[in-house]
Write a protein that holds these residues in place. Structure first.
Motif, PDB file in Angstrom:
ATOM      1  N   ILE A  30      34.184 113.571 -19.895  1.00 39.39           N
ATOM      2  CA  ILE A  30      34.919 112.541 -19.175  1.00 39.39           C
ATOM      3  C   ILE A  30      36.398 112.606 -19.554  1.00 39.39           C
ATOM      4  O   ILE A  30      36.742 112.932 -20.692  1.00 39.39           O
ATOM      5  N   PHE A  31      37.252 112.356 -18.580  1.00 39.59           N
ATOM      6  CA  PHE A  31      38.684 112.201 -18.833  1.00 39.59           C
ATOM      7  C   PHE A  31      38.988 110.721 -18.632  1.00 39.59           C
ATOM      8  O   PHE A  31      38.721 110.180 -17.562  1.00 39.59           O
ATOM      9  N   LYS A  32      39.537 110.069 -19.643  1.00 42.19           N
ATOM     10  CA  LYS A  32      39.845 108.652 -19.482  1.00 42.19           C
ATOM     11  C   LYS A  32      40.954 108.490 -18.459  1.00 42.19           C
ATOM     12  O   LYS A  32      42.025 109.096 -18.604  1.00 42.19           O
ATOM     13  N   ILE A  33      40.701 107.680 -17.471  1.00 46.54           N
ATOM     14  CA  ILE A  33      41.662 107.561 -16.367  1.00 46.54           C
ATOM     15  C   ILE A  33      43.014 107.073 -16.875  1.00 46.54           C
ATOM     16  O   ILE A  33      44.062 107.496 -16.385  1.00 46.54           O
ATOM     17  N   ASP A  34      43.010 106.217 -17.884  1.00 45.14           N
ATOM     18  CA  ASP A  34      44.279 105.700 -18.423  1.00 45.14           C
ATOM     19  C   ASP A  34      45.107 106.792 -19.089  1.00 45.14           C
ATOM     20  O   ASP A  34      46.321 106.674 -19.222  1.00 45.14           O
ATOM     21  N   GLU A  35      44.412 107.846 -19.526  1.00 43.74           N
ATOM     22  CA  GLU A  35      45.119 108.926 -20.218  1.00 43.74           C
ATOM     23  C   GLU A  35      45.437 110.088 -19.291  1.00 43.74           C
ATOM     24  O   GLU A  35      45.939 111.125 -19.727  1.00 43.74           O
ATOM     25  N   ASN A  36      45.141 109.933 -18.025  1.00 41.27           N
ATOM     26  CA  ASN A  36      45.426 110.981 -17.045  1.00 41.27           C
ATOM     27  C   ASN A  36      46.933 111.052 -16.812  1.00 41.27           C
ATOM     28  O   ASN A  36      47.548 110.112 -16.324  1.00 41.27           O
ATOM     29  N   LYS A  37      47.546 112.162 -17.227  1.00 49.20           N
ATOM     30  CA  LYS A  37      49.009 112.312 -17.121  1.00 49.20           C
ATOM     31  C   LYS A  37      49.392 113.263 -15.986  1.00 49.20           C
ATOM     32  O   LYS A  37      50.532 113.730 -15.921  1.00 49.20           O
ATOM     33  N   HIS A  38      48.443 113.578 -15.128  1.00 52.48           N
ATOM     34  CA  HIS A  38      48.738 114.477 -14.007  1.00 52.48           C
ATOM     35  C   HIS A  38      49.873 113.873 -13.169  1.00 52.48           C
ATOM     36  O   HIS A  38      49.826 112.690 -12.839  1.00 52.48           O
ATOM     37  N   ARG A  40      50.539 113.955 -10.202  1.00 54.08           N
ATOM     38  CA  ARG A  40      50.169 113.501  -8.856  1.00 54.08           C
ATOM     39  C   ARG A  40      48.907 112.650  -8.894  1.00 54.08           C
ATOM     40  O   ARG A  40      48.166 112.601  -7.912  1.00 54.08           O
ATOM     41  N   VAL A  41      48.655 111.999 -10.008  1.00 49.96           N
ATOM     42  CA  VAL A  41      47.437 111.187 -10.135  1.00 49.96           C
ATOM     43  C   VAL A  41      47.541 109.935  -9.257  1.00 49.96           C
ATOM     44  O   VAL A  41      48.634 109.408  -9.021  1.00 49.96           O
ATOM     45  N   ALA A  42      46.426 109.461  -8.768  1.00 45.36           N
ATOM     46  CA  ALA A  42      46.315 108.131  -8.158  1.00 45.36           C
ATOM     47  C   ALA A  42      45.258 107.402  -8.969  1.00 45.36           C
ATOM     48  O   ALA A  42      44.079 107.757  -8.923  1.00 45.36           O
ATOM     49  N   LYS A  43      45.674 106.411  -9.756  1.00 42.68           N
ATOM     50  CA  LYS A  43      44.744 105.770 -10.695  1.00 42.68           C
ATOM     51  C   LYS A  43      43.925 104.663 -10.063  1.00 42.68           C
ATOM     52  O   LYS A  43      43.212 103.943 -10.754  1.00 42.68           O
ATOM     53  N   TYR A  83      48.780 119.697   0.213  1.00 44.48           N
ATOM     54  CA  TYR A  83      48.247 119.705  -1.155  1.00 44.48           C
ATOM     55  C   TYR A  83      47.403 118.450  -1.359  1.00 44.48           C
ATOM     56  O   TYR A  83      47.922 117.339  -1.342  1.00 44.48           O
ATOM     57  N   PHE A  84      46.114 118.643  -1.522  1.00 44.53           N
ATOM     58  CA  PHE A  84      45.219 117.525  -1.807  1.00 44.53           C
ATOM     59  C   PHE A  84      45.126 117.387  -3.328  1.00 44.53           C
ATOM     60  O   PHE A  84      44.563 118.251  -4.003  1.00 44.53           O
ATOM     61  N   HIS A  85      45.705 116.312  -3.842  1.00 46.05           N
ATOM     62  CA  HIS A  85      45.602 116.022  -5.277  1.00 46.05           C
ATOM     63  C   HIS A  85      44.497 114.971  -5.412  1.00 46.05           C
ATOM     64  O   HIS A  85      44.732 113.783  -5.152  1.00 46.05           O
ATOM     65  N   VAL A  86      43.323 115.401  -5.774  1.00 48.30           N
ATOM     66  CA  VAL A  86      42.171 114.503  -5.747  1.00 48.30           C
ATOM     67  C   VAL A  86      41.855 114.007  -7.157  1.00 48.30           C
ATOM     68  O   VAL A  86      41.620 114.809  -8.066  1.00 48.30           O
ATOM     69  N   THR A  87      41.886 112.694  -7.317  1.00 47.40           N
ATOM     70  CA  THR A  87      41.531 112.075  -8.597  1.00 47.40           C
ATOM     71  C   THR A  87      40.136 111.492  -8.486  1.00 47.40           C
ATOM     72  O   THR A  87      39.845 110.710  -7.579  1.00 47.40           O
ATOM     73  N   THR A 117      42.639 117.197  -9.709  1.00 45.53           N
ATOM     74  CA  THR A 117      42.844 118.619  -9.428  1.00 45.53           C
ATOM     75  C   THR A 117      43.365 118.768  -8.004  1.00 45.53           C
ATOM     76  O   THR A 117      43.245 117.863  -7.182  1.00 45.53           O
ATOM     77  N   THR A 118      43.955 119.920  -7.733  1.00 41.72           N
ATOM     78  CA  THR A 118      44.692 120.116  -6.481  1.00 41.72           C
ATOM     79  C   THR A 118      44.141 121.289  -5.679  1.00 41.72           C
ATOM     80  O   THR A 118      43.870 122.353  -6.233  1.00 41.72           O
ATOM     81  N   LEU A 119      44.005 121.060  -4.389  1.00 46.24           N
ATOM     82  CA  LEU A 119      43.641 122.129  -3.454  1.00 46.24           C
ATOM     83  C   LEU A 119      44.771 122.291  -2.441  1.00 46.24           C
ATOM     84  O   LEU A 119      45.179 121.327  -1.796  1.00 46.24           O
TER      85      LEU A 119
END
Ligand SMILES: [Cu+2]
Length: 174
Positions: A30-38, A40-43, A83-87, A117-119
């Motif tokens: 698991i990646f903690k959503i709060d720690e997601n530093k991407h 292009r993230v959408a939290k 670019y699909f940045h999918v969270t 991740t991005t497609l």
């Protein structure tokens, strides 16, 4: 072996191994959503959006059982790089989501919980393209889909996006 057909890397060639080999060597559940530093993230779904930067279109998309946000996109034009940045908003460790779109000739995504991740996708013709989850995620997995409309190059179709909205019917358009 004389011939390997029809696919290379046939998954049945996999070998069994002790689970500890994976479990004890850096498996990320698991990646903690709060720690997601991407970048292009959408939290959350409220952060999902579609942004045009010249001929590049960035889709900040979220996935959670059992829908994408946005799942209805219009205003993509031929010649665009999308670019699909999918969270994956899930925070249960065993709920990956996938992402694929018809006509993508590179790959699909497998997104672990909390990860972005991005497609990259370049549509090759005008029309409607289904996008869908490619990893079985729940009983409603088959519902996890949406559509992108691609307009001709130079079209004035505005860039719009929504969640769960029906396409405007002919009657409403009058
Ligand atoms: Cu899914």
């Amino acid at each position: 072996m004389i011939l390997d057909f029809p696919t290379i890397g046939e998954p049945h060639y996999a070998q069994a191994a002790p689970a500890d080999l994976i479990r004890n060597n850096g498996q990320i559940k698991i990646f903690k959503i709060d720690e997601n530093k991407h970048p292009r993230v959408a939290k959350g779904e409220a952060e999902s959006k579609v942004v045009r930067e010249g001929n590049k279109v960035h889709v900040y998309m979220t996935a959670i059982r059992s829908h994408f946000a946005p799942d209805n996109i219009e205003g993509i034009r031929m010649g665009d790089e999308v670019y699909f940045h999918v969270t994956n908003l899930e925070q249960d460790w065993d709920v990956p989501h996938g992402f694929g779109i018809k006509g993508a000739n590179n790959a699909e995504l497998l997104i672990m919980p909390g990860e972005t991740t991005t497609l990259k996708w370049m549509p090759d013709r005008v029309g409607m393209y289904p996008m869908y989850c490619t990893d079985f995620c729940s009983a409603l997995h088959q519902e996890m889909q949406g559509y992108v409309r691609v307009s001709p190059a130079g079209s004035k179709t505005p860039l719009t996006f929504s969640v769960g909205k029906q396409a405007t019917s002919a009657k409403e358009a009058q």
